[in-house]
Design a protein around this motif. Structure first.
Motif, PDB file in Angstrom:
ATOM      1  N   ILE A 179      19.945  -8.763 -28.478  1.00 52.05           N
ATOM      2  CA  ILE A 179      20.446  -9.001 -27.122  1.00 52.05           C
ATOM      3  C   ILE A 179      19.742  -8.102 -26.113  1.00 52.05           C
ATOM      4  O   ILE A 179      19.225  -8.572 -25.086  1.00 52.05           O
ATOM      5  CB  ILE A 179      21.972  -8.753 -27.056  1.00 52.05           C
ATOM      6  CG1 ILE A 179      22.722  -9.854 -27.794  1.00 52.05           C
ATOM      7  CG2 ILE A 179      22.447  -8.672 -25.605  1.00 52.05           C
ATOM      8  CD1 ILE A 179      24.201  -9.565 -27.995  1.00 52.05           C
ATOM      9  N   ILE A 180      19.715  -6.812 -26.397  1.00 49.78           N
ATOM     10  CA  ILE A 180      19.174  -5.857 -25.420  1.00 49.78           C
ATOM     11  C   ILE A 180      17.663  -5.967 -25.283  1.00 49.78           C
ATOM     12  O   ILE A 180      17.123  -5.887 -24.181  1.00 49.78           O
ATOM     13  CB  ILE A 180      19.624  -4.424 -25.785  1.00 49.78           C
ATOM     14  CG1 ILE A 180      21.137  -4.315 -25.590  1.00 49.78           C
ATOM     15  CG2 ILE A 180      18.893  -3.379 -24.946  1.00 49.78           C
ATOM     16  CD1 ILE A 180      21.739  -2.976 -25.979  1.00 49.78           C
ATOM     17  N   SER A 181      16.961  -6.197 -26.396  1.00 50.70           N
ATOM     18  CA  SER A 181      15.511  -6.373 -26.291  1.00 50.70           C
ATOM     19  C   SER A 181      15.177  -7.645 -25.516  1.00 50.70           C
ATOM     20  O   SER A 181      14.208  -7.688 -24.747  1.00 50.70           O
ATOM     21  CB  SER A 181      14.871  -6.402 -27.684  1.00 50.70           C
ATOM     22  OG  SER A 181      15.368  -7.483 -28.451  1.00 50.70           O
ATOM     23  N   ALA A 221      14.369   3.135 -21.566  1.00 51.91           N
ATOM     24  CA  ALA A 221      14.666   1.852 -22.209  1.00 51.91           C
ATOM     25  C   ALA A 221      14.410   1.940 -23.716  1.00 51.91           C
ATOM     26  O   ALA A 221      15.187   1.397 -24.522  1.00 51.91           O
ATOM     27  CB  ALA A 221      13.823   0.746 -21.589  1.00 51.91           C
ATOM     28  N   LYS A 222      13.348   2.638 -24.101  1.00 54.32           N
ATOM     29  CA  LYS A 222      13.061   2.845 -25.533  1.00 54.32           C
ATOM     30  C   LYS A 222      14.174   3.647 -26.192  1.00 54.32           C
ATOM     31  O   LYS A 222      14.565   3.372 -27.330  1.00 54.32           O
ATOM     32  CB  LYS A 222      11.727   3.573 -25.706  1.00 54.32           C
ATOM     33  CG  LYS A 222      10.499   2.732 -25.368  1.00 54.32           C
ATOM     34  CD  LYS A 222       9.238   3.573 -25.511  1.00 54.32           C
ATOM     35  CE  LYS A 222       7.997   2.795 -25.075  1.00 54.32           C
ATOM     36  NZ  LYS A 222       6.768   3.631 -25.149  1.00 54.32           N
ATOM     37  N   ASP A 223      14.700   4.647 -25.451  1.00 52.22           N
ATOM     38  CA  ASP A 223      15.805   5.452 -25.980  1.00 52.22           C
ATOM     39  C   ASP A 223      17.020   4.581 -26.279  1.00 52.22           C
ATOM     40  O   ASP A 223      17.706   4.774 -27.290  1.00 52.22           O
ATOM     41  CB  ASP A 223      16.185   6.550 -24.979  1.00 52.22           C
ATOM     42  CG  ASP A 223      15.152   7.658 -24.885  1.00 52.22           C
ATOM     43  OD1 ASP A 223      14.329   7.782 -25.814  1.00 52.22           O
ATOM     44  OD2 ASP A 223      15.166   8.390 -23.878  1.00 52.22           O
ATOM     45  N   VAL A 224      17.299   3.635 -25.382  1.00 56.59           N
ATOM     46  CA  VAL A 224      18.445   2.741 -25.571  1.00 56.59           C
ATOM     47  C   VAL A 224      18.237   1.876 -26.815  1.00 56.59           C
ATOM     48  O   VAL A 224      19.145   1.728 -27.641  1.00 56.59           O
ATOM     49  CB  VAL A 224      18.670   1.851 -24.331  1.00 56.59           C
ATOM     50  CG1 VAL A 224      19.763   0.816 -24.602  1.00 56.59           C
ATOM     51  CG2 VAL A 224      19.046   2.705 -23.126  1.00 56.59           C
ATOM     52  N   LEU A 225      17.041   1.317 -26.961  1.00 53.98           N
ATOM     53  CA  LEU A 225      16.751   0.489 -28.133  1.00 53.98           C
ATOM     54  C   LEU A 225      16.821   1.312 -29.422  1.00 53.98           C
ATOM     55  O   LEU A 225      17.330   0.839 -30.442  1.00 53.98           O
ATOM     56  CB  LEU A 225      15.367  -0.151 -27.993  1.00 53.98           C
ATOM     57  CG  LEU A 225      15.246  -1.266 -26.949  1.00 53.98           C
ATOM     58  CD1 LEU A 225      13.795  -1.650 -26.744  1.00 53.98           C
ATOM     59  CD2 LEU A 225      16.069  -2.485 -27.365  1.00 53.98           C
ATOM     60  N   ASN A 226      16.332   2.542 -29.353  1.00 47.56           N
ATOM     61  CA  ASN A 226      16.350   3.408 -30.543  1.00 47.56           C
ATOM     62  C   ASN A 226      17.760   3.879 -30.896  1.00 47.56           C
ATOM     63  O   ASN A 226      17.998   4.348 -32.012  1.00 47.56           O
ATOM     64  CB  ASN A 226      15.444   4.619 -30.326  1.00 47.56           C
ATOM     65  CG  ASN A 226      13.968   4.240 -30.321  1.00 47.56           C
ATOM     66  OD1 ASN A 226      13.575   3.247 -30.923  1.00 47.56           O
ATOM     67  ND2 ASN A 226      13.147   5.025 -29.636  1.00 47.56           N
TER      68      ASN A 226
END
Length: 310
Positions: free
Chosen positions: A144-146, A124-129
């Motif tokens: 949106i994603i966070s 999930a951190k990878d997606v946010l990054n």
């Protein structure tokens, strides 16, 4: 009695593609989305009858239709189409138009468990990054994603959000939402500080008005229009793929699964997670818990250690 059924079927065959369909649609007292689902299912059924030259449908024809849509559609879609046919013939029977030939026809069997995967906390951190926040679009997409990852909101709930739904309750910032199956915004989710910062940074960048949709299109042709659930799904998928997680089992709904799963993994009780996820039945929350309990089962490591050493 047999002659009456034959006559009823003959009458239906004359009216299937005319006013009987519209009578049923007008009879229904359901929400707009449900109404559209009924329409789609019935149209599929009528097309099936027409293509197979069936003028007087029987129970066998309903079963054949069920088996046909099982092969051509996903299980969930096939089940909703079958439900439309069931409702239709229940109505024709109650009105004296036609016997309920769909009664006792078995449902479309669906897979047990969840159809979508979830992300680990690192994934999930990878997606946010993977989201660059150097553009307005990036600020919006990060917000949106966070938001989805930390609250378990569905795309429809995010799409319905307005700027003035972001409010203060006690010592917390909350977002009032129109939940699944609700007509009003009578529920809310808690917004954590990092997520609130992400949302307010984006809203400031677009100079959003208090009465406007929270998340809007930035395209020239549709600028300012509320993002649709389809657009939200595309945004979520885009960054999962960008982060290296490209799978048919990873969709926008995976963020909801991620939120619930991480809440359980980090020591929250079933009741707390049920409240966060807004599950009506705690058994739904327990499905997540059972899956995690099996994942923690030490038997697999014990066997592996016996074969390959610790």
């Amino acid at each position: 009695m047999k002659q009456e059924i034959i006559e009823a079927r003959q009458e239906l065959s004359k009216r299937l593609n005319s006013n009987l369909y519209y009578e049923f649609i007008q009879f229904l007292d359901v929400k707009k989305n449900t109404l559209e689902t009924y329409k789609k299912g019935l149209k599929q059924f009528f097309i099936y009858l027409l293509e197979n030259e069936i003028q007087e449908p029987t129970r066998k024809d309903v079963i054949s239709f069920r088996d046909y849509i099982k092969e051509t559609h996903k299980a969930g879609t096939a089940q909703t189409y079958l439900a439309s046919v069931r409702a239709f013939f229940k109505w024709t029977d109650s009105e004296g138009y036609y016997p309920n030939i769909a009664q006792y026809v078995k449902s479309v069997k669906q897979e047990k468990g969840f159809k979508k995967d979830y992300l680990t906390s690192e994934q999930a951190k990878d997606v946010l990054n993977a989201i660059s926040r150097t553009t307005v679009a990036g600020l919006r997409d990060y917000a949106i994603i966070s938001l989805m990852l930390t609250t378990g909101l569905r795309t429809i709930e995010v799409a319905r959000a307005n700027v003035d739904d972001l409010r203060t309750l006690g010592n917390s910032t909350v977002l009032y939402i129109q939940g699944k199956g609700h007509d009003t915004k009578d529920d809310y989710v808690k917004i954590t500080k990092p997520v609130e910062h992400a949302i307010r940074t984006y809203l400031k960048a677009v100079q959003a008005q208090s009465d406007s949709p929270m998340f809007t299109s930035l395209d020239n042709k549709t600028k300012g229009n509320r993002l649709t659930t389809r657009s939200l799904s595309r945004i979520c998928k885009k960054y999962m793929v960008k982060a290296g997680y490209d799978s048919e089992r990873l969709t926008a709904h995976s963020f909801r699964h991620t939120s619930v799963t991480l809440a359980l993994l980090n020591g929250n009780t079933l009741e707390q997670v049920q409240q966060m996820a807004r599950h009506k039945n705690i058994n739904t929350t327990m499905i997540y818990n059972h899956a995690l309990q099996k994942e923690k089962n030490p038997c697999y490591d014990s066997v592996s250690n016996a074969l390959f050493g610790a």
